[in-house]
Write a protein that holds these residues in place. Sequence first.
Motif, mmCIF file in Angstrom:
data_model
loop_
_atom_site.group_PDB
_atom_site.id
_atom_site.type_symbol
_atom_site.label_atom_id
_atom_site.label_comp_id
_atom_site.label_asym_id
_atom_site.label_seq_id
_atom_site.Cartn_x
_atom_site.Cartn_y
_atom_site.Cartn_z
ATOM 1 N N UNK A 1 8.550 -4.594 15.947
ATOM 2 C CA UNK A 1 9.316 -3.400 16.054
ATOM 3 C C UNK A 1 10.830 -3.451 16.014
ATOM 4 N N UNK A 2 11.347 -4.694 16.091
ATOM 5 C CA UNK A 2 12.461 -4.772 16.384
ATOM 6 C C UNK A 2 13.462 -4.402 17.764
ATOM 7 N N UNK A 3 12.473 -4.195 18.592
ATOM 8 C CA UNK A 3 13.076 -4.185 19.946
ATOM 9 C C UNK A 3 13.656 -4.939 20.777
ATOM 10 N N UNK A 4 13.473 -6.233 20.379
ATOM 11 C CA UNK A 4 13.896 -7.516 21.531
ATOM 12 C C UNK A 4 15.392 -7.670 21.105
ATOM 13 N N UNK A 5 16.255 -7.625 21.975
ATOM 14 C CA UNK A 5 17.933 -8.000 21.968
ATOM 15 C C UNK A 5 18.017 -9.497 22.302
ATOM 16 N N UNK A 6 17.524 -10.022 23.107
ATOM 17 C CA UNK A 6 17.747 -11.444 23.512
ATOM 18 C C UNK A 6 16.538 -12.101 23.933
ATOM 19 N N UNK A 7 16.495 -13.443 23.745
ATOM 20 C CA UNK A 7 15.473 -14.301 24.288
ATOM 21 C C UNK A 7 15.994 -15.343 25.363
ATOM 22 N N UNK A 8 15.422 -15.304 26.416
ATOM 23 C CA UNK A 8 15.737 -16.579 27.361
ATOM 24 C C UNK A 8 14.344 -17.310 27.373
ATOM 25 N N UNK A 9 14.623 -18.589 27.042
ATOM 26 C CA UNK A 9 13.410 -19.686 26.562
ATOM 27 C C UNK A 9 13.713 -20.965 27.494
#
Length: 190
Positions: A137-145
């Motif tokens: 849905x294009x809702x994630x702004x950032x990933x902490x992996x």
Amino acid sequence: MRTLISTAFISLDGVVEAPGGEPGYRNSGWTFKEVEFVPEAFEIKGREQEEATAVLLGRVSYQAFSPVWPDMPEFARYRTLPKYVVSTTLTDADLVSDWGETTILRSVDEVAALKETEGGPIIVHGSASLNHALSDAGLIDRYHLLVYPLLLGAGKRLFSTTDKDTQKLKLVEHETYSNGLQKNVFDVVR
């Protein structure tokens, strides 16, 4: 608009299933059984708690975390934050009473509306299926992996297999630790 951050322990081949020992997965507990603990690699976890203003979970992760996290000193700050659970099946009677304010959201559209409210970052822990839906849905702004030097093969993966346009990410923070663990923080490029 609030920032939605997906945070995950992830194997090099993309598996996120049962990192802490949740039952039902043959490699359950892989984060602590297979790789030497190096405290500095987990600095980002403390920072996430300090910066987050809300926690977002899918039903499965909520049911795994809610009986355990309220009493864990490592997650004390999360007791004070509002929590949101995306589920079409949970009811208020299914929510634990000792973990603070919790709201059930019924759809990704309700998550999109939550992002439009006032406030700071919303952190998503675990929740593989929810991550797929949020990403699609294009809702994630950032990933902490935190990427573990392991190949686990089968298991739930963080990233959706939906056939979609390329999604570009910008590496904004990274570090490699003595145990082979890698921290990668990516902003989603819009």
